[in-house]
Design a protein around this motif. Structure first.
Motif, PDB file in Angstrom:
ATOM      1  N   GLY A  90       0.516  -1.419   0.046  1.00  0.00           N
ATOM      2  CA  GLY A  90       0.186  -0.094  -0.014  1.00  0.00           C
ATOM      3  C   GLY A  90       0.873   1.364   0.020  1.00  0.00           C
TER       4      GLY A  90
ATOM      5  N   ILE B  82      -4.347  -7.461  -0.145  1.00  0.00           N
ATOM      6  CA  ILE B  82      -4.547  -6.518   0.825  1.00  0.00           C
ATOM      7  C   ILE B  82      -3.627  -5.357   0.747  1.00  0.00           C
ATOM      8  CG2 ILE B  82      -4.876  -5.642   3.310  1.00  0.00           C
ATOM      9  CD1 ILE B  82      -5.700  -8.872   3.514  1.00  0.00           C
ATOM     10  N   HIS B  83      -3.883  -4.132   0.129  1.00  0.00           N
ATOM     11  CA  HIS B  83      -2.892  -3.049   0.052  1.00  0.00           C
ATOM     12  C   HIS B  83      -2.920  -2.109   1.031  1.00  0.00           C
ATOM     13  CE1 HIS B  83      -1.823  -5.014  -3.683  1.00  0.00           C
ATOM     14  NE2 HIS B  83      -3.013  -4.467  -4.348  1.00  0.00           N
ATOM     15  N   ASN B  84      -4.316  -1.888   1.268  1.00  0.00           N
ATOM     16  CA  ASN B  84      -4.456  -0.760   2.508  1.00  0.00           C
ATOM     17  C   ASN B  84      -5.744  -1.295   3.155  1.00  0.00           C
ATOM     18  OD1 ASN B  84      -5.542   1.519   4.145  1.00  0.00           O
ATOM     19  ND2 ASN B  84      -4.027   2.470   3.188  1.00  0.00           N
TER      20      ASN B  84
ATOM     21  N   ASN C 124      -7.729   0.071   5.116  1.00  0.00           N
ATOM     22  CA  ASN C 124      -8.910   0.751   5.293  1.00  0.00           C
ATOM     23  C   ASN C 124     -10.035   0.576   3.929  1.00  0.00           C
ATOM     24  OD1 ASN C 124      -8.041   2.103   7.540  1.00  0.00           O
ATOM     25  ND2 ASN C 124      -7.143   3.759   6.507  1.00  0.00           N
ATOM     26  N   ASP C 125      -9.517  -0.090   2.885  1.00  0.00           N
ATOM     27  CA  ASP C 125     -10.189  -0.428   1.748  1.00  0.00           C
ATOM     28  C   ASP C 125     -11.279  -1.321   2.235  1.00  0.00           C
ATOM     29  OD1 ASP C 125      -8.699   1.009   0.102  1.00  0.00           O
ATOM     30  OD2 ASP C 125      -7.419  -0.589  -0.464  1.00  0.00           O
ATOM     31  N   PHE C 126     -11.225  -2.233   3.356  1.00  0.00           N
ATOM     32  CA  PHE C 126     -12.153  -3.158   3.775  1.00  0.00           C
ATOM     33  C   PHE C 126     -12.925  -2.563   4.922  1.00  0.00           C
ATOM     34  CE2 PHE C 126      -8.581  -4.876   1.713  1.00  0.00           C
ATOM     35  CZ  PHE C 126      -9.091  -5.632   0.767  1.00  0.00           C
TER      36      PHE C 126
END
Ligand SMILES: [Zn+2]
Length: 208
Positions: free
Chosen positions: A124, A200-202, A204-206
């Motif tokens: 990320g 999963i890069h960041n 907060n995307d989830f």
């Protein structure tokens, strides 16, 4: 507080313990992505040391292969799972996540990781190609500090110049109000169940 995780790939090898010590000095922890074939009598104590100090290990493949080049599903599974099995046997430690070699987003490999229940860690923020020995600590530092943001999963490497870069990166992150935790801890703090089947890069995307 802004929080990120850093996961250093291609261990166990020197200077993994020195990197762990530098991070721990700030009261922080991180992750290390382990290549199965690098695990031997000489490197096992390094892994014991980082686990005992609260760092997280994740699978980085048995032979660090390109997922695209592995012909069968069974062999992909072996590549991802073997380091997990070895670490469980040798250190009684359960790895619960993976970072695919070369940050692969190969659909077959993502599916295998999903079937194994393993979240796949991505990247990320930039690392300035820190795996390349010609990249200086300054270049690594600049790449990281220019792109760091809350919730990021950082991908760096167990390398001498990356270790040197930590001397500037870590205090600067602290000054900017960041904390650095293991991937598992980052999910816990954000109240997110680690997703499977997608890189999963960041985290907060989830957030829902
Ligand atoms: Zn790697």
């Amino acid at each position: 507080m802004k929080c990120i995780t850093l996961v250093f790939d291609d261990g166990p090898q020197d200077p993994i313990c020195e990197m762990a010590d530098k991070i721990k000095k700030f009261g922080w922890r991180s992750g290390f992505a382990v290549i199965g074939q690098n695990i031997n009598d000489e490197t096992l104590p390094m892994l014991r040391y980082v686990i005992d100090n609260g760092f997280q290990l994740v699978s980085h493949g048995q032979k660090h292969l390109h997922m695209e080049k592995i012909p069968t599903r069974e062999e992909i599974e072996e590549e991802i799972y073997l380091p997990i099995k070895t670490i469980k046997e040798k250190l009684n430690y359960q790895m619960t996540m993976t970072r695919l070699p070369y940050l692969s987003e190969n659909t077959g490999a993502l599916q295998v990781a999903k079937d194994l229940g393993l979240p796949v860690l991505g990247w990320g923020m930039e690392n300035g190609k820190d795996w390349d020995p010609s990249v200086t600590p300054e270049m690594i530092t600049e790449a990281v500090l220019d792109t760091v943001c809350d919730g990021a999963v950082g991908c760096l490497h167990v390398r001498t110049n990356t270790c040197k870069a930590l001397d500037v990166i870590l205090p600067e992150l602290k000054d900017r109000g960041f904390c650095v935790v293991t991937p598992e801890e980052l999910f816990k703090r954000k109240g997110i169940t680690p997703p499977v089947g997608v890189p999963i890069h960041n985290i907060n995307d989830f957030l829902t």
